[in-house]
Design an enzyme around this catalytic site. Sequence first.
Site, PDB file in Angstrom:
ATOM      1  N   HIS A  75       0.848  -1.200   0.000  1.00 37.24           N
ATOM      2  CA  HIS A  75       0.000   0.000   0.000  1.00 37.24           C
ATOM      3  C   HIS A  75       0.882   1.249   0.000  1.00 37.24           C
ATOM      4  O   HIS A  75       1.334   1.698   1.050  1.00 37.24           O
ATOM      5  CB  HIS A  75      -0.910  -0.012   1.236  1.00 37.24           C
ATOM      6  CG  HIS A  75      -1.947   1.076   1.223  1.00 37.24           C
ATOM      7  ND1 HIS A  75      -3.183   0.929   1.805  1.00 37.24           N
ATOM      8  CD2 HIS A  75      -1.943   2.319   0.693  1.00 37.24           C
ATOM      9  CE1 HIS A  75      -3.879   2.050   1.645  1.00 37.24           C
ATOM     10  NE2 HIS A  75      -3.137   2.913   0.978  1.00 37.24           N
ATOM     11  N   ASN A 109      -4.546   6.567  -7.216  1.00 40.63           N
ATOM     12  CA  ASN A 109      -5.038   7.951  -7.167  1.00 40.63           C
ATOM     13  C   ASN A 109      -4.015   8.958  -7.688  1.00 40.63           C
ATOM     14  O   ASN A 109      -3.637   9.910  -7.012  1.00 40.63           O
ATOM     15  CB  ASN A 109      -5.519   8.328  -5.754  1.00 40.63           C
ATOM     16  CG  ASN A 109      -4.434   8.213  -4.699  1.00 40.63           C
ATOM     17  OD1 ASN A 109      -3.440   7.528  -4.901  1.00 40.63           O
ATOM     18  ND2 ASN A 109      -4.617   8.886  -3.585  1.00 40.63           N
ATOM     19  N   HIS A 194     -10.819   0.903   1.041  1.00 39.97           N
ATOM     20  CA  HIS A 194     -10.524   2.078   1.870  1.00 39.97           C
ATOM     21  C   HIS A 194     -11.832   2.336   2.602  1.00 39.97           C
ATOM     22  O   HIS A 194     -12.773   2.895   2.047  1.00 39.97           O
ATOM     23  CB  HIS A 194     -10.119   3.262   0.971  1.00 39.97           C
ATOM     24  CG  HIS A 194     -10.108   4.580   1.693  1.00 39.97           C
ATOM     25  ND1 HIS A 194      -8.952   5.245   2.002  1.00 39.97           N
ATOM     26  CD2 HIS A 194     -11.114   5.355   2.165  1.00 39.97           C
ATOM     27  CE1 HIS A 194      -9.245   6.376   2.628  1.00 39.97           C
ATOM     28  NE2 HIS A 194     -10.552   6.474   2.734  1.00 39.97           N
ATOM     29  N   HIS A 247      -5.382  -0.113   5.796  1.00 40.76           N
ATOM     30  CA  HIS A 247      -5.094   0.749   6.956  1.00 40.76           C
ATOM     31  C   HIS A 247      -6.109   0.737   8.105  1.00 40.76           C
ATOM     32  O   HIS A 247      -6.740   1.747   8.407  1.00 40.76           O
ATOM     33  CB  HIS A 247      -4.830   2.196   6.521  1.00 40.76           C
ATOM     34  CG  HIS A 247      -5.754   2.753   5.468  1.00 40.76           C
ATOM     35  ND1 HIS A 247      -7.106   2.725   5.578  1.00 40.76           N
ATOM     36  CD2 HIS A 247      -5.476   3.352   4.283  1.00 40.76           C
ATOM     37  CE1 HIS A 247      -7.625   3.300   4.504  1.00 40.76           C
ATOM     38  NE2 HIS A 247      -6.663   3.680   3.704  1.00 40.76           N
ATOM     39  N   ASN A 294      -5.236   9.887   6.875  1.00 41.26           N
ATOM     40  CA  ASN A 294      -6.596   9.378   6.702  1.00 41.26           C
ATOM     41  C   ASN A 294      -6.553   7.870   6.490  1.00 41.26           C
ATOM     42  O   ASN A 294      -5.965   7.431   5.515  1.00 41.26           O
ATOM     43  CB  ASN A 294      -7.264  10.049   5.496  1.00 41.26           C
ATOM     44  CG  ASN A 294      -8.727   9.661   5.372  1.00 41.26           C
ATOM     45  OD1 ASN A 294      -9.348   9.271   6.355  1.00 41.26           O
ATOM     46  ND2 ASN A 294      -9.269   9.731   4.168  1.00 41.26           N
ATOM     47  N   ASP A 321       1.299   2.735   3.660  1.00 38.29           N
ATOM     48  CA  ASP A 321       0.443   3.817   3.154  1.00 38.29           C
ATOM     49  C   ASP A 321       1.311   5.070   2.943  1.00 38.29           C
ATOM     50  O   ASP A 321       0.882   6.201   3.204  1.00 38.29           O
ATOM     51  CB  ASP A 321      -0.733   4.102   4.084  1.00 38.29           C
ATOM     52  CG  ASP A 321      -1.809   4.956   3.420  1.00 38.29           C
ATOM     53  OD1 ASP A 321      -1.678   5.265   2.216  1.00 38.29           O
ATOM     54  OD2 ASP A 321      -2.781   5.329   4.102  1.00 38.29           O
ATOM     55  N   HIS A 325       3.711  14.409   0.556  1.00 41.39           N
ATOM     56  CA  HIS A 325       3.213  15.648  -0.056  1.00 41.39           C
ATOM     57  C   HIS A 325       4.350  16.639  -0.146  1.00 41.39           C
ATOM     58  O   HIS A 325       5.406  16.452   0.471  1.00 41.39           O
ATOM     59  CB  HIS A 325       2.076  16.229   0.791  1.00 41.39           C
ATOM     60  CG  HIS A 325       0.852  15.383   0.774  1.00 41.39           C
ATOM     61  ND1 HIS A 325       0.026  15.305  -0.322  1.00 41.39           N
ATOM     62  CD2 HIS A 325       0.341  14.527   1.696  1.00 41.39           C
ATOM     63  CE1 HIS A 325      -0.958  14.462  -0.067  1.00 41.39           C
ATOM     64  NE2 HIS A 325      -0.790  13.970   1.150  1.00 41.39           N
TER      65      HIS A 325
HETATM   66 ZN   LIG Z   1      -6.730   4.751   2.051  1.00 48.83          ZN
END
Ligand SMILES: [Zn+2]
Length: 399
Positions: A75, A109, A194, A247, A294, A321, A325
């Site tokens: 992930h 994404n 998710h 997660h 998140n 995860d 950024h």
């Molecule tokens: Zn997620």
Amino acid sequence: MKILIKNGHLVDPSQKIDDICDILIEDDKIKEIQLQGARGKGQGAKNKKEHETAGFDEVIDAAGMLVLPGLVDMHVHLREPGFEYKETIKTGTYAAVRGGITSVCCMPNTNPVNDTPGITEFIIKKAAQEGSCSVFPIGSITKRQRGEELAELAMMFDAGCVAFSDDGKPVMESLVMRRALEYSRIRKALIISHAEDMSLSSGGVMNEGLLSVTLGLRGIPSQAEEVMIARDIALAELTGGRLHIAHVSTKGSVELIRLAKKRGIADITAETCPHYFSITEDAVEGYNTNAKVNPPLRRKEDLEAIKAGLNDNTIDVIATDHAPHHRDEKLGEFDLAPSGISGFETSIGLSMKLVDTGVLTLNQLIEKMALNPSKIVGIMKGTLKQGGRCGYSNFGHSQ
Ligand SMILES: [Zn+2]
């Protein structure tokens, strides 16, 4: 090219090895593993064959060190295409290998979303050209991750996607999730949930509780995650599809998954991330945007429940995860800062604390960070079996 790694402590759950050994590598393949477990116990010492260091192109003395299969992180967010200012396939995979991770599965994404075989192929090609480790793309469940219409799952699967997820967002429409799970049953593809009920989490930026009230920030209740996990377990039961919960962050989620596994609902697996068993919502204090993730960081009792879930194998996998950024984005105010934390280079260090504190054995830890994720996404990784490749490669699934 012949390499000898000698005197290292090899931990490889796929072969049930937890011992001092020498590893011979020839032309990027494991040629032989020589156990030295019997060293100093008479007979073993007598039989032990000392490897001549001559004849090797490289000899690595790993005495006092652990030798592990390359870790598999199922992930991650590599941000390319579309968000190269945050991370690229090149920099992301470079960070991964720095953390001992040699295979990553990247979430869809990006911009454009990985919802067509063309994007899948782009990622695989780019990773082969510039990547430092194996990259296995995850396709989106729905077109543009809008949650409305299934993406071209079969074509993306054939192009090399190892799983499907709308990660970053949930699939809110239950019928769409049902169809995805039905599809997963036909092609034996994995659907990664998710889990977030967006009507409950809407506007929330941290865990809901006393601290969120004190800080004046809107909270996300644990139930936003748990409601969705309960739904997806019900849909997995209905369809017989392969469901993996991403997660896991709450005590209630651990309990739901534990119960589902006890009831024998087919093919449910789950993961958590180092930040959910290492830190709590207290890290948000001072409006620390680096602690904005998140699902959000939770309470101490959630953290303890996640450790218990790892210990009794309710949670099968530790994944990062990894979601970097740009620095400027995280410098903004808490409400507006994007969610996500970098994880590649800290994952093994934080996870080793589970071994130090007796939550997991070293073998269990490597199972959760290498072997289990390989099995779940169906890639031949996470092992140092004889004949296995030591280099990295980029090819489709099932290789
Ligand atoms: Zn997620």
